[in-house]
Enzyme design. Structure first.
Site, PDB file in Angstrom:
ATOM      1  N   HIS A   1       0.827  -1.159   0.102  1.00 12.48           N
ATOM      2  CA  HIS A   1       0.063   0.179  -0.113  1.00 12.48           C
ATOM      3  C   HIS A   1       0.958   1.160  -0.053  1.00 12.48           C
ATOM      4  O   HIS A   1       0.281   2.350   0.140  1.00 12.48           O
ATOM      5  CB  HIS A   1      -0.796   0.043   1.101  1.00 12.48           C
ATOM      6  CG  HIS A   1      -1.901  -1.108   1.165  1.00 12.48           C
ATOM      7  ND1 HIS A   1      -3.257  -0.776   0.858  1.00 12.48           N
ATOM      8  CD2 HIS A   1      -1.875  -2.385   1.602  1.00 12.48           C
ATOM      9  CE1 HIS A   1      -3.822  -1.982   0.887  1.00 12.48           C
ATOM     10  NE2 HIS A   1      -3.179  -2.692   1.591  1.00 12.48           N
TER      11      HIS A   1
ATOM     12  N   LYS B   1      -9.580  13.186   4.861  1.00  9.86           N
ATOM     13  CA  LYS B   1      -8.864  12.290   4.697  1.00  9.86           C
ATOM     14  C   LYS B   1      -7.824  12.257   5.808  1.00  9.86           C
ATOM     15  O   LYS B   1      -7.745  13.352   6.752  1.00  9.86           O
ATOM     16  CB  LYS B   1      -7.997  12.354   3.488  1.00  9.86           C
ATOM     17  CG  LYS B   1      -7.217  13.530   3.141  1.00  9.86           C
ATOM     18  CD  LYS B   1      -6.890  13.404   1.698  1.00  9.86           C
ATOM     19  CE  LYS B   1      -7.529  13.491   0.302  1.00  9.86           C
ATOM     20  NZ  LYS B   1      -7.829  12.241  -0.534  1.00  9.86           N
ATOM     21  N   ARG B   2      -6.805  11.268   6.259  1.00  9.23           N
ATOM     22  CA  ARG B   2      -5.938  11.694   7.126  1.00  9.23           C
ATOM     23  C   ARG B   2      -5.141  12.899   6.848  1.00  9.23           C
ATOM     24  O   ARG B   2      -4.627  12.982   5.697  1.00  9.23           O
ATOM     25  CB  ARG B   2      -4.971  10.430   7.360  1.00  9.23           C
ATOM     26  CG  ARG B   2      -5.685   9.167   8.038  1.00  9.23           C
ATOM     27  CD  ARG B   2      -5.947   9.604   9.165  1.00  9.23           C
ATOM     28  NE  ARG B   2      -4.977   9.619  10.401  1.00  9.23           N
ATOM     29  CZ  ARG B   2      -4.707   8.587  11.072  1.00  9.23           C
ATOM     30  NH1 ARG B   2      -5.228   7.459  11.441  1.00  9.23           N
ATOM     31  NH2 ARG B   2      -3.654   8.842  11.690  1.00  9.23           N
TER      32      ARG B   2
ATOM     33  N   LYS C   1      -0.388  14.293   1.422  1.00 11.01           N
ATOM     34  CA  LYS C   1      -1.886  14.496   0.759  1.00 11.01           C
ATOM     35  C   LYS C   1      -1.686  15.998   0.705  1.00 11.01           C
ATOM     36  O   LYS C   1      -2.857  16.391  -0.145  1.00 11.01           O
ATOM     37  CB  LYS C   1      -2.656  13.987   1.775  1.00 11.01           C
ATOM     38  CG  LYS C   1      -2.725  12.384   1.909  1.00 11.01           C
ATOM     39  CD  LYS C   1      -3.605  11.918   2.953  1.00 11.01           C
ATOM     40  CE  LYS C   1      -3.594  10.353   3.286  1.00 11.01           C
ATOM     41  NZ  LYS C   1      -4.179   9.929   2.166  1.00 11.01           N
TER      42      LYS C   1
ATOM     43  N   THR D   1      -9.088   6.027  -1.954  1.00 11.92           N
ATOM     44  CA  THR D   1     -10.573   5.191  -2.164  1.00 11.92           C
ATOM     45  C   THR D   1     -11.345   6.438  -1.973  1.00 11.92           C
ATOM     46  O   THR D   1     -12.728   6.277  -2.316  1.00 11.92           O
ATOM     47  CB  THR D   1     -10.703   4.244  -1.100  1.00 11.92           C
ATOM     48  OG1 THR D   1     -10.096   4.375   0.328  1.00 11.92           O
ATOM     49  CG2 THR D   1      -9.874   2.802  -1.745  1.00 11.92           C
TER      50      THR D   1
ATOM     51  N   LYS E   1     -15.323   7.022  -3.619  1.00  8.25           N
ATOM     52  CA  LYS E   1     -16.576   7.668  -2.870  1.00  8.25           C
ATOM     53  C   LYS E   1     -17.190   8.875  -3.319  1.00  8.25           C
ATOM     54  O   LYS E   1     -18.297   8.963  -3.484  1.00  8.25           O
ATOM     55  CB  LYS E   1     -16.420   7.603  -1.255  1.00  8.25           C
ATOM     56  CG  LYS E   1     -15.733   6.284  -0.648  1.00  8.25           C
ATOM     57  CD  LYS E   1     -15.310   6.300   0.534  1.00  8.25           C
ATOM     58  CE  LYS E   1     -14.460   4.752   0.714  1.00  8.25           C
ATOM     59  NZ  LYS E   1     -13.627   5.117   2.026  1.00  8.25           N
TER      60      LYS E   1
HETATM   61  C1  26Q Z   1       2.582   1.190  10.758  1.00 12.26           C
HETATM   62  C2  26Q Z   1       3.662   1.110  11.986  1.00 12.26           C
HETATM   63  C3  26Q Z   1       3.144   1.417  13.150  1.00 12.26           C
HETATM   64  C4  26Q Z   1       2.212   2.182  13.238  1.00 12.26           C
HETATM   65  C5  26Q Z   1       1.037   2.235  12.527  1.00 12.26           C
HETATM   66  C6  26Q Z   1       1.600   2.068  10.997  1.00 12.26           C
HETATM   67  C7  26Q Z   1       0.547   2.124   9.947  1.00 12.26           C
HETATM   68  C8  26Q Z   1      -0.857   2.218  10.325  1.00 12.26           C
HETATM   69  C9  26Q Z   1      -1.646   2.344   9.236  1.00 12.26           C
HETATM   70  C10 26Q Z   1       1.071   2.406   8.806  1.00 12.26           C
HETATM   71  C11 26Q Z   1       0.213   2.559   7.769  1.00 12.26           C
HETATM   72  C12 26Q Z   1      -1.028   2.479   7.787  1.00 12.26           C
HETATM   73  C13 26Q Z   1      -2.155   2.891   6.935  1.00 12.26           C
HETATM   74  C14 26Q Z   1      -1.801   2.920   5.666  1.00 12.26           C
HETATM   75  C15 26Q Z   1      -3.051   3.295   4.410  1.00 12.26           C
HETATM   76  O1  26Q Z   1      -4.209   3.403   4.994  1.00 12.26           O
HETATM   77  N1  26Q Z   1      -2.599   3.243   3.042  1.00 12.26           N
HETATM   78  C16 26Q Z   1      -3.654   3.610   2.152  1.00 12.26           C
HETATM   79  O2  26Q Z   1      -4.115   2.543   1.778  1.00 12.26           O
HETATM   80  C17 26Q Z   1      -5.314   2.667   0.979  1.00 12.26           C
HETATM   81  C18 26Q Z   1      -5.803   1.419   0.511  1.00 12.26           C
HETATM   82  O3  26Q Z   1      -4.959   0.601  -0.432  1.00 12.26           O
HETATM   83  C19 26Q Z   1      -4.666   3.504  -0.352  1.00 12.26           C
HETATM   84  O4  26Q Z   1      -5.962   3.834  -0.980  1.00 12.26           O
HETATM   85  C20 26Q Z   1      -3.905   4.697   0.169  1.00 12.26           C
HETATM   86  O5  26Q Z   1      -3.683   5.268  -1.318  1.00 12.26           O
HETATM   87  C21 26Q Z   1      -2.926   4.540   0.959  1.00 12.26           C
HETATM   88  O6  26Q Z   1      -2.292   5.487   1.675  1.00 12.26           O
END
Ligand code: 26Q
Length: 827
Positions: free
Chosen positions: A361, A552-553, A558, A660, A664
């Site tokens: 991702h 979004k986050r 972004k 995503t 939406k």
């Molecule tokens: C990692 C290590 C420690 C703590 C947290 C994390 C962590 C947690 C969540 C790292 C990344 C995430 C989330 C990533 C994420 O949401 N990526 C998104 O995934 C979507 C689905 O494929 C894509 O549409 C987005 O582009 C992408 O940013």
């Protein structure tokens, strides 16, 4: 009495009267209240139970069918499942929304108020977690056998409050009042071991003196469209094992015993906020191993229930890794097969590479997960040993194929040797998987060109693309009743499970009557959103203004800050010509920043400061408003997204893997202003280039600028509006009480600007003018919005999951059950 048959229980009936009786019965028998004493929450729980009763039969049958047919199953391993609310979704899936609403009215319960009481299950950060939730919905809708495995966090994504413009985090204790949707399954409990030491014994390793935690299963049903089937989400909760605290207890140290118990149970306590650059936290590692170990033990147990060994494992089991977070599944499966089931290395490894697949991702180097060897050796010594062995065998193979290339060995190794030695979880995942996919066409292409290019040399056939999708049930049928009803009236209701049907709306794009009805539906949604905003103190917005939305986050890539620069510029321009013919705009933001992500939090503060200054400036006569809606989450998205006219998808090209939210918004009839990034590109292809506002540098240009030594200052010096915007920020025009507040923001922009906001600024502002021009022509705007909706068929997660099922997992839909004659007793 004849023996009881499997599905002999009473089948519920869905008439209003039967539902009314069910809810009343559930209020008395499950909640333990009556109509005189029931609180709003009691009613919510009574309805929950009545609805749950109506998915149980289908759920048990789905499980039984998979077993009876000995079907190949897919297990989706994900640290996050951002499911949001369950009740309204289930009402829609079971097709009982209206009857339940009526039944509530007959009982004197306020349906709208009670469904609003359900807390979101916020067991995810954003895109990745929500994708997992959409995927379960699609698996259920397609009738695919399998389940999602994750963690039952006691505290989900933190709640966000805005205090004096700044984010304040509050714990999200979503289980306070109990969660009537889940079933605890204590019979499915597994021991998960940590720490300890290894003792070699005739060619094998004994793993001794471990600290043990018990993982207990909690199951929730995910009903598919029209209850074609019900998927299972199995989440693990940590419980202290008897052993550890009994030791202390027997030493007479009761308090220490209870403290130890707490320590073990911390493993499933809290969801880590996504701070992609922060790695190496021990509790996070323990979480990852905890849920992976329990899931694999559960998968093997289920397999051995109906098979005598592992010969058929690869024909019966597919295990998917949602990012690298569950990558410890690889050494864990090896451990189970080698140490617990006495398989040989070759057989075990070959099973691994057949069952695992992995979705990447992110391409951002600093976001790729790595774990210090020191930490892994301490917490999971056996697994560290297995990873070394996997690596040694792999590097030998690489060396045999490319004997001259020594740099290759260093680059491709599972162990990063520079500085503190770390395990590269992405390399481990690629090596163990038979398929590795990206999440949009661009992302998948860049994935093989950049981070995995060395692996492509070795295993070219592994890499593929699976463009993300979203479930049309939640994101159109549930979130947007007005537009759904309009679409139903023209093309019927089948789009809910065959989203390509939306293409039939193309013929209506020029139909004035349809345009008017479409515009009315949007207006209704905008009013609902305006009402929501009005509940934030001190803000009122005009539902006729253009609703320009970025939710979004909060992340620098972004580029919420680019949006802010545009707002400041627009503000200045309106001030310079207050009587010009401006298109009134409301710019709406929402999103959480990871608690340790300083810059993201500062940008939230800036948005709120800019909002305060702009909204209170009488001179601009309400032509521009800025709003930050606190505590963005799934249930808010369901209100915000349908109310948008314009969707901001403005990441630096090459950084947003897919997105995503972009899907939406377009599905709900917003036009996109976006960069040539992630799935924006495929959205453009499907809705038509004339129906999307694209701006900014493309990936190659971004890379080229970076290569040649990008000079953000030159853009600043060369553009009057940009200079003005940054100068005002720099002087403290938005923080007069603390003029230096945004010094860091200004310095970052002028000195490094890693995400190249300044390079894209001019084109972005020019593109926003084109947006205004089109909005001045309502019929043309609406036509374009209709063509957006009509082009979104391909972005159904049903399409995505269909591709995973046939091209990666090799699983097929269950054959429908022979219908049972329902008994006619209300439950
Ligand atoms: C990692 C290590 C420690 C703590 C947290 C994390 C962590 C947690 C969540 C790292 C990344 C995430 C989330 C990533 C994420 O949401 N990526 C998104 O995934 C979507 C689905 O494929 C894509 O549409 C987005 O582009 C992408 O940013």
């Amino acid at each position: 009495m004849p023996p009881v048959t499997a599905f002999e229980y009473d089948k519920p009936i869905n008439s209003v009267e039967a539902l009314r009786r069910s809810i009343l019965n559930r209020l008395v028998y499950a909640v333990g209240k009556d109509v005189r004493s029931a609180t709003q929450r009691d009613w919510l729980f009574a309805v929950f139970h009545a609805v749950r009763d109506r998915i149980m039969g289908c759920w048990r049958e789905s499980l039984a069918q998979a077993e009876d047919q000995d079907a190949k199953r897919v297990y989706y391993l994900s640290m996050e499942f951002l499911t949001g609310r369950a009740l309204t979704n289930a009402l829609l899936a079971a097709d009982i929304y209206e009857p339940v609403k009526q039944a509530c009215a007959l009982l004197g319960a306020d349906f709208d108020a009670l469904i609003d009481l359900e807390p979101d299950a916020g067991l995810g950060n954003g895109g990745l977690g929500r994708l997992a939730a959409c995927f379960l919905d699609s698996m259920a809708t397609l009738g695919l056998p399998g389940m999602g495995y994750g963690i039952r966090y006691e505290y989900g994504m933190f709640a966000q409050r805005i205090e004096q413009g700044q984010q304040v985090e509050e714990p999200d204790y979503w289980l306070v009042n109990g969660h009537p949707w889940e079933f605890m399954r204590p019979e499915f409990s597994y021991t998960v071991r940590f720490g300890g030491r290894l003792v070699p014994q005739d060619g094998h390793s004994l793993w001794l003196d471990t600290q043990d935690v018990i993982a207990t299963a909690y199951d929730s049903g995910v009903p598919g469209h029209q209850m074609r089937s019900v998927a299972t989400m199995r989440l693990w909760s940590a419980r202290a094992s008897g052993g550890v605290n009994l030791d202390a207890f027997n030493r007479g140290d009761y308090i220490q015993a209870v403290e130890d118990k707490n320590h073990s149970e911390n493993v499933s306590r809290v969801l880590y906020p996504d701070d992609r650059t922060e790695h190496g936290r021990e509790l996070r590692l323990r979480q990852e191993y905890f849920f992976v170990s329990a899931s694999l033990q559960d998968i093997l147990r289920r397999h051995l229930k109906s098979h005598s060994g592992f010969e058929q494992l690869a024909d019966k089991v597919a295990i998917h890794l949602n990012d690298t977070h569950p990558a410890l599944a690889v050494p864990e499966l090896m451990r189970l097969l080698l140490d617990e089931h006495q398989l040989g290395w070759e057989a075990a490894w070959s099973l691994c590479t057949c069952v695992f697949s992995y979705t990447n991702h992110t391409l951002m180097e600093e976001a790729l997960e790595t774990w210090p060897v020191e930490l892994l050796s301490r917490v999971l010594p056996r697994h560290m040993g297995l990873i070394y062995e996997i690596n040694a065998r792999f590097l030998a193979e690489v060396h045999a194929r490319f004997p001259a290339d020594h740099a290759l060995l260093r680059r491709i190794s599972l162990i990063e040797e520079r500085g503190v030695r770390r395990v590269r979880m992405a390399h481990l995942s690629v090596l163990a998987s038979h398929k590795v996919n990206g999440v949009s066409a661009l992302h998948s292409q860049l994935m093989v060109e950049t981070i995995f290019s060395d692996f492509v040399q070795m295993y070219p056939e592994r890499f593929c693309n699976k463009t993300n999708g979203i479930t049309p049930r939640r994101w159109l049928a549930l979130a947007n009743a007005p537009l759904s009803a309009l679409i139903d009236s023209r093309i019927g209701p089948d789009w809910r499970s065959e989203l390509d049907q939306l293409a039939r709306l193309r013929d209506l794009a020029d139909d004035t009557e349809f345009q008017n009805a479409f515009g009315l539906a949007k207006q209704q949604n905008k009013r609902r959103l305006a009402d929501l905003i009005a509940r934030c103190p001190g803000v009122s917005v005009d539902p006729l203004s253009l609703f320009d939305v970025q939710v979004k986050r909060m992340h620098e890539y972004k580029r919420q800050l680019l949006n802010v620069l545009h707002i400041i510029t627009r503000y200045h321009r309106i001030l310079a010509q207050p009587h010009a013919d401006w298109v009134p705009r409301t710019v709406i933001f929402a999103g959480k920043a990871a608690s340790a992500y300083h810059m993201a939090k500062l940008i939230i503060r800036l948005i709120n400061d800019v909002a305060r200054v702009v909204n209170s400036d009488q001179r601009i006569g309400g032509q521009l408003r800025v709003v930050f809606i606190p505590n963005y989450r799934v249930s808010l998205a369901e209100i915000i997204i349908p109310g948008a006219n314009l969707s901001e998808q403005i990441s630096t090209a090459g950084t947003e893997a897919s997105g995503t939210g972009n899907m939406k918004f377009a599905l709900n009839g917003a036009l996109t202003i976006g960069t040539w990034d992630g799935a924006n590109i495929e959205i453009a292809d499907n809705v038509g280039r004339d129906n999307i506002f694209v701006f900014g540098n493309r990936t190659e240009q971004v890379a080229e600028l970076r290569g040649y030594g990008y000079q953000p200052r030159s853009y600043y010096e060369g553009n009057f509006d940009l200079k003005c915007a940054i100068d005002r920020l720099s002087e403290g025009a938005f923080s007069p009480e603390e003029p230096e507040r945004y010094r860091e923001v200004v310095n970052t922009l002028l000195e490094s600007d890693y995400y190249q906001l300044l390079a894209d600024y001019a084109d972005y502002v020019a593109c926003q003018e084109k947006v205004d021009d089109l909005y001045r022509r309502p019929a043309a705007w609406t036509r374009s919005a209709i063509l957006n909706v009509a082009g979104m068929g391909v972005f159904s997660s049903d399409r995505t999951i269909g591709e995973y099922a046939s091209e990666i997992w090799g699983v097929q839909p269950l054959k429908p059950a022979v219908p049972q004659a329902p008994s006619l007793l209300p439950v």
